[in-house]
Design a protein around this motif. Structure first.
Motif, PDB file in Angstrom:
ATOM      1  N   THR A  43      22.112-129.688 -34.031  1.00 19.02           N
ATOM      2  CA  THR A  43      22.354-129.246 -35.515  1.00 19.02           C
ATOM      3  C   THR A  43      21.972-127.789 -35.856  1.00 19.02           C
ATOM      4  O   THR A  43      21.984-127.321 -36.827  1.00 19.02           O
ATOM      5  CB  THR A  43      21.379-130.062 -36.358  1.00 19.02           C
ATOM      6  N   MET A  44      21.599-126.982 -34.611  1.00 19.74           N
ATOM      7  CA  MET A  44      20.897-125.759 -35.138  1.00 19.74           C
ATOM      8  C   MET A  44      22.165-124.907 -35.142  1.00 19.74           C
ATOM      9  O   MET A  44      22.994-124.749 -34.676  1.00 19.74           O
ATOM     10  CB  MET A  44      20.292-125.315 -33.827  1.00 19.74           C
ATOM     11  N   GLU A  45      21.765-123.905 -36.333  1.00 22.32           N
ATOM     12  CA  GLU A  45      23.063-122.904 -36.827  1.00 22.32           C
ATOM     13  C   GLU A  45      22.231-121.723 -37.185  1.00 22.32           C
ATOM     14  O   GLU A  45      21.271-121.670 -37.853  1.00 22.32           O
ATOM     15  CB  GLU A  45      23.604-123.629 -37.917  1.00 22.32           C
ATOM     16  N   TRP A  46      22.878-120.814 -36.795  1.00 26.16           N
ATOM     17  CA  TRP A  46      22.384-119.325 -37.116  1.00 26.16           C
ATOM     18  C   TRP A  46      22.787-118.860 -38.510  1.00 26.16           C
ATOM     19  O   TRP A  46      24.139-118.050 -38.520  1.00 26.16           O
ATOM     20  CB  TRP A  46      22.884-118.452 -35.961  1.00 26.16           C
ATOM     21  N   THR A  47      22.243-119.251 -39.455  1.00 27.59           N
ATOM     22  CA  THR A  47      23.013-119.096 -40.710  1.00 27.59           C
ATOM     23  C   THR A  47      22.907-117.636 -41.336  1.00 27.59           C
ATOM     24  O   THR A  47      23.489-117.292 -42.313  1.00 27.59           O
ATOM     25  CB  THR A  47      22.462-120.109 -41.805  1.00 27.59           C
ATOM     26  N   GLY A  48      22.003-116.918 -40.786  1.00 29.35           N
ATOM     27  CA  GLY A  48      21.634-115.467 -41.111  1.00 29.35           C
ATOM     28  C   GLY A  48      22.261-114.654 -40.689  1.00 29.35           C
ATOM     29  O   GLY A  48      22.427-113.387 -41.191  1.00 29.35           O
ATOM     30  N   VAL A  49      23.186-114.881 -39.633  1.00 27.37           N
ATOM     31  CA  VAL A  49      23.982-113.750 -39.066  1.00 27.37           C
ATOM     32  C   VAL A  49      25.544-113.884 -39.512  1.00 27.37           C
ATOM     33  O   VAL A  49      26.324-114.804 -39.157  1.00 27.37           O
ATOM     34  CB  VAL A  49      23.973-114.022 -37.455  1.00 27.37           C
ATOM     35  N   ASP A  50      25.905-113.087 -40.555  1.00 23.66           N
ATOM     36  CA  ASP A  50      27.355-113.012 -41.035  1.00 23.66           C
ATOM     37  C   ASP A  50      28.135-112.180 -40.717  1.00 23.66           C
ATOM     38  O   ASP A  50      29.355-111.839 -41.202  1.00 23.66           O
ATOM     39  CB  ASP A  50      26.917-113.124 -42.509  1.00 23.66           C
ATOM     40  N   SER A  51      27.718-111.057 -39.619  1.00 26.52           N
ATOM     41  CA  SER A  51      28.769-110.277 -38.994  1.00 26.52           C
ATOM     42  C   SER A  51      28.528-109.846 -37.599  1.00 26.52           C
ATOM     43  O   SER A  51      27.417-110.217 -37.145  1.00 26.52           O
ATOM     44  CB  SER A  51      28.746-108.787 -40.008  1.00 26.52           C
ATOM     45  N   SER A  52      29.467-109.309 -36.928  1.00 27.63           N
ATOM     46  CA  SER A  52      29.278-108.822 -35.628  1.00 27.63           C
ATOM     47  C   SER A  52      28.381-107.993 -35.412  1.00 27.63           C
ATOM     48  O   SER A  52      27.426-107.779 -34.381  1.00 27.63           O
ATOM     49  CB  SER A  52      30.768-108.716 -34.840  1.00 27.63           C
ATOM     50  N   ASP A  53      28.194-106.890 -36.325  1.00 30.90           N
ATOM     51  CA  ASP A  53      27.382-106.073 -36.307  1.00 30.90           C
ATOM     52  C   ASP A  53      25.859-106.583 -36.529  1.00 30.90           C
ATOM     53  O   ASP A  53      24.922-105.890 -35.602  1.00 30.90           O
ATOM     54  CB  ASP A  53      27.428-104.871 -37.455  1.00 30.90           C
ATOM     55  N   LYS A  54      25.619-107.270 -37.206  1.00 26.77           N
ATOM     56  CA  LYS A  54      24.117-107.837 -37.319  1.00 26.77           C
ATOM     57  C   LYS A  54      24.007-108.971 -35.851  1.00 26.77           C
ATOM     58  O   LYS A  54      22.662-108.594 -35.264  1.00 26.77           O
ATOM     59  CB  LYS A  54      24.155-109.059 -38.551  1.00 26.77           C
ATOM     60  N   LEU A  55      24.751-109.311 -35.457  1.00 23.96           N
ATOM     61  CA  LEU A  55      24.523-110.035 -34.141  1.00 23.96           C
ATOM     62  C   LEU A  55      24.421-109.303 -33.145  1.00 23.96           C
ATOM     63  O   LEU A  55      23.239-109.408 -32.472  1.00 23.96           O
ATOM     64  CB  LEU A  55      25.802-111.012 -33.798  1.00 23.96           C
ATOM     65  N   TYR A  56      25.073-108.052 -33.130  1.00 25.37           N
ATOM     66  CA  TYR A  56      24.651-107.129 -31.895  1.00 25.37           C
ATOM     67  C   TYR A  56      23.391-106.537 -32.034  1.00 25.37           C
ATOM     68  O   TYR A  56      22.643-106.379 -31.079  1.00 25.37           O
ATOM     69  CB  TYR A  56      25.758-105.940 -32.215  1.00 25.37           C
ATOM     70  N   GLU A  57      23.083-106.192 -33.385  1.00 25.29           N
ATOM     71  CA  GLU A  57      21.381-105.453 -33.704  1.00 25.29           C
ATOM     72  C   GLU A  57      20.522-106.335 -33.410  1.00 25.29           C
ATOM     73  O   GLU A  57      19.582-105.947 -32.880  1.00 25.29           O
ATOM     74  CB  GLU A  57      21.555-104.999 -35.067  1.00 25.29           C
ATOM     75  N   ILE A  58      20.778-107.631 -33.606  1.00 20.20           N
ATOM     76  CA  ILE A  58      19.820-108.767 -33.145  1.00 20.20           C
ATOM     77  C   ILE A  58      19.255-108.606 -31.857  1.00 20.20           C
ATOM     78  O   ILE A  58      18.296-108.525 -31.252  1.00 20.20           O
ATOM     79  CB  ILE A  58      19.843-110.022 -33.697  1.00 20.20           C
TER      80      ILE A  58
END
Length: 353
Positions: free
Chosen positions: A279-294
């Motif tokens: 059930t785990m979901e990455w709710t705080g990542v709403d863009s590819s830029d944010k995913l890349y930076e994390i």
């Protein structure tokens, strides 16, 4: 339960991963572990030894510098595995007492404690069960910056609870932790960052009391973990997947139930359990830029992979990642965007009575 993987499935999985996430150029699935080197202790009285292996140096450097981004970016996600982790570690599962009168399941060691999520949840659980008086908490990490953050966080959330913070090496705890001392040992995604994970399993067995349990979490294998799948497949397809990194264990080694059981049995554990937290979901990542930076600023191996790209490769990766991210999170026939799915595998075993 474990399922035997066929050769075709292993080949398909192997093509999904980059060389720096494999061992000897291939994905590690259900075979004997690569030889693991022992590591020097990092205690509260001394820094990491200069002769540390290059992989550990890379991990230590990045976990000293990536504390804030990891905590904000990954923290809300990794916290979702904690309830299952504590359950499988048997924390407060028994109401009995041992021969000394101590609670049988109230002494917790959290290894690679990070920002302190596991200890925080354990304290809250003990309070909700009115069993705080019988619990003891130890948090160990080799990153002084994470230890400072964990201490700061716990002083805010549980100011009246004493926690023993230990700067140390998860693979060599003998100089800081005694034998047969803990009822539960946990590690939330910490085993992924160890040069010698089998040594950590043996050390966990040593510090556990007879009947105590170890539980640790890792990420499920991509493409099930969509964040990893997006980043790694994009680098593989439009970037440079062969960035040179220090040799380390395969990142997804402990995602495979057969390998988990083999490794825990070799370390002396029984009553082994493998549970996937779907059930785990990455709710705080709403863009590819944010995913890349994390991934760039809040990881270790993946950070070095991304830093190893040329400017042209980085541009191509970001453009392709945006297209793939938008396609992945878009619900068909709707303007709604769903969170990335990021299931974890929680493995546990008991030290025999």
């Amino acid at each position: 339960s474990s399922r035997k993987r066929g050769a075709g499935n292993e080949m398909r999985l192997s093509r999904c991963f980059l060389p720096c996430f494999q061992s000897s150029g291939r994905l590690f699935l259900g075979k004997s572990a690569p030889a693991a080197s022992t590591m020097a202790l990092s205690s509260s009285s001394s820094p990491l030894a200069p002769e540390q292996d290059p992989f550990t140096e890379l991990e230590h450097k990045n976990w000293q510098r990536g504390v804030d981004v990891y905590t904000v970016g990954f923290g809300p996600l990794t916290a979702q595995a904690v309830p299952t982790l504590l359950d499988r570690a048997g924390f407060l599962a028994s109401s009995g007492k041992d021969s000394s009168g101590d609670d049988r399941s109230g002494n917790l060691l959290d290894v690679a404690c990070g920002p302190g999520q596991v200890v925080e949840a354990a304290i809250s659980r003990a309070q909700s069960l009115s069993r705080s008086a019988c619990c003891n908490y130890t948090a160990l990490d080799f990153s002084t910056n994470f230890l400072k953050l964990a201490e700061k966080n716990l002083k805010v959330t549980h100011p009246d609870t004493t926690v023993n913070f230990v700067e140390g090496d998860a693979q060599h705890m003998s100089s800081v932790l005694e034998d047969n001392a803990f009822d539960s040992v946990t590690s939330n995604f910490g085993i992924l960052h160890l040069a010698a994970p089998d040594v950590f399993l043996a050390e966990s067995h040593r510090v556990l009391k007879p009947g105590g349990r170890l539980a640790f979490s890792v990420w499920a294998v991509p493409p099930t973990t969509e964040g990893f799948d997006l980043i790694l497949s994009t680098v593989r397809d439009v970037g440079n997947p062969s960035v040179s990194l220090p040799n380390g264990p395969p990142f997804f080694r402990f995602s495979d139930p057969e390998e988990i059981r083999r490794s825990l049995e070799a370390a002396g554990f029984v009553d082994i359990d493998v549970t996937t937290v779907e059930t785990m979901e990455w709710t705080g990542v709403d863009s590819s830029d944010k995913l890349y930076e994390i991934f760039l600023e809040g990881t270790a191996r993946t950070r070095e992979l991304l830093r190893g790209q040329t400017d042209e490769e980085t541009k191509a990766i970001k453009l392709e990642l945006k297209q793939r991210f938008d396609a992945r999170v878009s619900e068909e026939g709707s303007a709604e965007r769903r969170p990335l799915r990021m299931p974890a595998v929680v493995s546990s075993g008991q030290k025999p009575l």
